[in-house]
Structures are given as C-alpha cells and as structure tokens.
Design an enzyme around this catalytic site. Structure first.
Site, mmCIF file in Angstrom:
data_model
loop_
_atom_site.group_PDB
_atom_site.id
_atom_site.type_symbol
_atom_site.label_atom_id
_atom_site.label_comp_id
_atom_site.label_asym_id
_atom_site.label_seq_id
_atom_site.Cartn_x
_atom_site.Cartn_y
_atom_site.Cartn_z
ATOM 1 N N GLN A 1 60.495 31.835 -138.805
ATOM 2 C CA GLN A 1 59.850 31.632 -137.509
ATOM 3 C C GLN A 1 59.687 30.146 -137.193
ATOM 4 O OE1 GLN A 1 56.190 33.859 -137.002
ATOM 5 N NE2 GLN A 1 56.949 35.502 -138.335
ATOM 6 N N CYS A 2 59.471 29.341 -138.209
ATOM 7 C CA CYS A 2 59.285 27.906 -138.013
ATOM 8 C C CYS A 2 60.621 27.179 -138.191
ATOM 9 C CB CYS A 2 58.273 27.353 -139.016
ATOM 10 S SG CYS A 2 56.637 28.095 -138.874
ATOM 11 N N THR A 3 60.704 26.009 -137.582
ATOM 12 C CA THR A 3 61.877 25.164 -137.781
ATOM 13 C C THR A 3 61.666 24.391 -139.076
ATOM 14 O OG1 THR A 3 62.131 24.951 -135.384
ATOM 15 C CG2 THR A 3 63.320 23.372 -136.763
ATOM 16 N N VAL A 4 62.256 24.876 -140.132
ATOM 17 C CA VAL A 4 62.104 24.232 -141.435
ATOM 18 C C VAL A 4 63.167 23.137 -141.554
ATOM 19 C CG1 VAL A 4 62.085 24.548 -143.924
ATOM 20 C CG2 VAL A 4 61.203 26.347 -142.418
#
Length: 599
Positions: A570-573
């Site tokens: 879900q997050c931009t890693v």
C-alpha cells in the site's frame, strides 16, 4: 557642512587686495529608487562587466539658505535620454561598478579621477563643452553593490581643475548691488523664456539699456568681441547651486578653466553672474545671486598648458573624511519584496557565466499542476519554486499521517494532529510560508480510476471530479503525474493528450525511478512525418513520443490498485534519496523543454 574646498585662502578683503576665489563643493544625493533600477541593470545587463555606464544627474540653483550644493541622482538616472525636471540643470555622469568589495576598496582612486578628468579636459579643449555645457558639471559614481544584503557602497567624484588661479579684486557682490530691479526682472524673464534655447547650467548674459538677455554659452566670444563697440556688458553665467553669501559653487571651476583655455588670448578678466533663483509666494527672487569679477592674473601663454593640469574632486563621506558612503536598503524594504528579489537573484546569477541564454521568464510564467502532494509532490513543488515558478496547484485526497513529515518536506508534526490535515491544503499553505509571493492552492479531490466500480450514490461525485480535473488541466501549462498508483495516472494522461498539454510522469521503485515526458501528438495530419517507425532514436520528434501507458503492455485496471494489498504494497517503499532524484530530474526536464524554441 563641507564648504570652501577651493584654493588656499588668499589675502584679506579688508585691505582691498586680490583674494583667491574659493568654491563650494557638491554633495551627492541619491534617490533610493535609483538603487532598484541599478540592481536590475547589474543583474540583467552588466552582469560581470565593469564597463562604464552613462548616468544623468541634476542640480538646482533654488535651494534654501544653509543647504549644501547637492547633485541629485534620481530613480530614473540610468535612462540615457532623461531630461532634468523643470528648474533643474543637467549634469553628465559616468557609473563604474566593481564586482567585489576588495576591488572597490583597492582600486586606485587617483587613476579613476584622472581618467574622469581626462574626459572632461578633452571636452573643454575640443570645444565639445561649448556645444554641451552640461559636461562642465560632469561627475563619476564608483560603486559596489552587495545584492545579497542590499548594501550599496558608492563614492562620488566631481572632477575639477586647480587651474587657473583665479582671483577677485573685491568681494562678490549681490545682484541688486550691480543690477537695477528692471534689469533683474529682464534677466529672469529671458532666463525662463521657453523660446530661448540654451543650457540652463551655463550661458552668456548681455546687459544694455537696462535690458538683459540670456544667450548660449558658445556665443560668449562673439558677444564680447562686439561689446566694445557699444555700451553692452557681457557676463559668463551659470546656475549657482551654492547658497553661501560669498562663495560660488563647484561648477564655476570648470567654467573658468574653459574660459582660460579657449579665450585667454583675448581676455584675462571676466564678469561672472552666479544666478540663484528662489520662488517665494509664486514670485521669483534672485536677490541672493552673486556677481564676481575674476582676474586670471597670468600671461596668455601660461593659461594654455600643453598638458592637462592637476585635478581634484572626490567627495568626503558623512564623517568629513575622504572615503565612500554606504546605504543599506534591506532595513526599509518590504520583507516579501526582499524575498522575491533574493529568489530572482539566485536564478539570474546562472546567466552570468553558466547559462547566458537561459530564459527565466518562460519558466516563471509556466502554470504547473501537481497531481499528488505526497513524497514526490512535495519535492517537485520545492524544486519548481527554486526555478522561479510562481503558479502551482496541488491535487490530493489523502491526509497527512505521522509517517509523512520525515519524507514529505512540506509537512510538520502539527499537520498530523487530530486525524491529519488534507495534504493538498497543507502543502499549499507551506509553500506560502516559504515564499509569500507564490500563487498556489490545494484542491482536495480523488482522481477517478478505470476498473474501480462506482455505486449509484457516488456517481455524481465522480462526474464532478472528472469535470474538475478537466478544468484544472485546461487552466495549467505543465501537468505532473506524481501519484502512487498506475491507474490514477490514466485519466489525466488521456485528458492531457486531448488538450495538447505538456504532461510529465515521475514514478518510484525501491532503488529506481522513472521520469518521462509524454508525447504531444499533433492534431492535424502532417505528411512530413515518417511513415515508418524505423527511425534513429535520437531523431524521434516530440510529437511521436508515447505516454506512460504506451510503454507498458499491462492495461490500467483494478489489479494495480492499493486496495486489498499488504501494508508494504500500500505504501511506496523506496530508498529515501530516490524521491529527491526523481523530483530533481522531472523538474530539470520541464525547464529543458521550456528552453526549446517550441517550448
């Protein structure tokens, strides 16, 4: 008050013996607005050049008693064709600006004065000063501008020659002592007559049968040669900036030098009218003017030196010492204006050495739409500000979370409190805090995405969002796709292509990033375009470039949504530095495109 900086004191008037004539030097008076115009000239035109620049000055003969003679440099003095205001006399000046404070301090002031005096001497000996008498009131401005602090260092020189050693056999007389009231009225009428063409600073005057007439200075020898056949008296005239009762102003030095050089074979004695005109209750008063009888006291051969005589003229500072003056404008400037000038300074300095052809105006006027106000959106906004972009709109529907401020440089801890502020609004306000001259706003909205089913209750909102997005893209020049999902980029890509807008994409991976410009397809069929795709890569025109999705075989859809995914999906890693690399590259790409002739 700096006065009587003329020749050494002479003999006592009381004994009736000749006295060496003394003069009152100029004091400089620079309008604060001049430094603003000079700043623009330095940044945009002079840059690193130390070439001499013409500058216009003026002085008046109507000051109140007690004021020193002032040479005014007005706000528009750098406009070469500038005429002095009514009642003022023109002075011809030269401005020389140095690039460093060390050079300003160490430059030979003697050489500067000598060079300025040489120009004046050539004007006198060649006769140019007779055609343009304002050259006799020439001056030099030697400056250094610290444009980061808005400190301006300057030193004026009013070149004049210590020659000839003029004396007057009796104290200067006031005008009423030698002229009748009728003659004074006639003199003022002729001096202010708009039909008579002469330089108001230096002129000739004839007096006959209680009538006075003002003539151009160049007519003096003819007028005086003809005077011995009549009862005319002929005077050298000047507008006298001095207010002292016994001492004429500095400009008389050079007028007498001109007379000695040009006419010493005929005459060594001169009557000089130092005209001073004040207006009281609408009535002109010249009663404080001076009439001086000057005796050169030398053989004609001695009054025509083969070489230029010694000169002087550097102005003393506020402490009465020989040294420059400094004005600090930063304390009196509007902080917002000061910030705007400082931002422009950093950009304009690029044009001095590195990129002289850089067009900053087109960058500043570009309206940028940032879709996404997260990690990339914040970084790109800061980079655009650094390039001078003034119009920014940020679009995002998310709120600031506690994990954001350390990676997204427009947010602080306070933006996370109470559920978090909307990113678009908080980012826009942060930009205004950084630079109040920005025109920016935040728009809270979701971008409709393909593959995402919409219920009946949300259909109206989706239609409104599509309409809003379409208008936003229409109203901006450059569209940045900075979102964190593929499908959110699809609709802006289609609208941007349809409206012929410049669209740029930046996307992040863990240790990689993508920056690209979307193609701007020509609407009209161009038969000159190649019919085959077998073209060398370095010659593909911009109109044939693809978009973000033209280079991917996977169609946008719900499969790439952030829904139903684990936290790391879900997050931009990404590595923290990658976002700054991508933001810098996409911003530089925009600037490079704008510098192209096709923009």
């Amino acid at each position: 008050m700096a006065t009587r900086e003329g020749l050494a004191a002479g003999m006592d008037h009381g004994r009736g013996e000749p006295t060496i004539l003394q003069f009152v030097p100029f004091s400089s008076a620079v309008d604060a607005g001049f430094w603003h115009h000079f700043t623009l000239l330095k940044l945009d035109v002079l840059q690193l050049s130390e070439q001499a620049v013409p500058v216009a000055g003026s002085y008046t003969n109507s000051d109140s008693p007690g004021l020193p003679p002032r040479l005014h440099v007005e706000y528009d003095a750098l406009e070469r064709k500038r005429a002095p205001s009514k009642g003022s006399c023109r002075a011809s000046g030269t401005l020389i600006n140095t690039n460093t404070i060390e050079e300003f301090r160490n430059h030979s002031k003697q050489d500067l004065l000598k060079a300025s005096a040489t120009t004046l001497w050539e004007a006198i000996t060649s006769g140019q000063a007779l055609q343009d008498p304002s050259l006799l009131a020439s001056f030099l401005m030697f400056t250094f501008a610290d444009l980061k602090k808005y400190h301006f260092y300057y030193w004026f020189a009013f070149p004049a020659f210590t020659y000839p050693k003029a004396v007057h056999r009796k104290p200067p007389q006031t005008l009423p002592d030698t002229f009748t009231q009728r003659e004074i009225s006639s003199l003022l009428a002729s001096y202010t007559c708009p039909e008579v063409e002469f330089d108001p600073g230096f002129f000739s005057v004839t007096k006959c049968d209680e009538e006075c007439t003002v003539h151009p200075l160049r007519d003096y020898p003819d007028l005086r040669a003809a005077a011995h056949k009549s009862n005319k008296e002929v005077y050298l005239g000047l507008s006298d900036p001095s207010t002292l009762p016994s001492n004429p102003g500095w400009t008389l030095r050079n007028l007498l030098t001109l007379a000695a050089v040009k006419w010493s074979k005929q005459w060594q004695n001169y009557k000089v009218l130092c005209l001073r005109v004040r207006t009281r209750n609408g009535v002109q008063d010249a009663s404080h003017s001076l009439v001086v009888e000057v005796d050169m006291g030398e053989e004609p051969s001695l009054l025509q030196p083969a070489e230029m005589p010694p000169s002087l003229g550097w102005e003393k500072n506020e402490r009465g010492k020989m040294g420059p003056r400094m004005v600090n404008l930063s304390a009196n400037m509007d902080p917002t204006k000061l910030a705007e000038s400082a931002v422009d300074l950093n950009l304009k300095l690029m044009r001095w050495r590195v990129a002289p052809q850089l067009d900053l105006g087109v960058v500043q006027q570009t309206r940028c739409l940032l879709l996404g106000a997260g990690t990339l959106g914040c970084a790109v906004a800061r980079c655009l500000m650094g390039w001078g972009v003034r119009n920014l709109t940020l679009v995002d529907s998310a709120k600031v979370s506690y994990s954001n401020p350390v990676r997204q440089n427009l947010f602080t801890f306070n933006d996370c409190l109470n559920g978090g502020r909307y990113k678009a609004v908080a980012a826009a306000e942060a930009l205004l805090q950084i630079f109040p001259k920005m025109h920016c706003k935040g728009v809270v909205m979701s971008i409709p995405m393909p593959g995402h089913t919409v219920g009946e209750s949300l259909l109206k909102q989706v239609k409104e969002d599509v309409s809003t997005l379409e208008h936003l893209i229409e109203d901006h020049d450059a569209i940045f796709l900075l979102m964190d999902s593929r499908e959110s980029r699809w609709l802006p890509t289609v609208i941007g292509a349809a409206k012929q807008k410049l669209v740029l994409t930046a996307a992040l991976g863990f240790d990689s990033f993508l920056v690209m410009r979307h193609g701007l397809r020509e609407m009209d069929t161009d038969s000159s375009l190649p019919s085959t795709s077998a073209i060398p890569r370095n010659s593909i025109p911009g109109s044939m470039l693809g978009c973000y999705f033209c280079n991917d075989v996977v169609a946008p859809g719900n499969v790439s949504s952030t829904q139903d995914r684990t936290l790391d999906q879900q997050c931009t890693v990404t590595r923290p530095g990658v976002s700054y690399l991508a933001a810098g590259h996409v911003t530089e790409l925009l600037v490079a495109i704008l510098q192209h002739p096709d923009k």
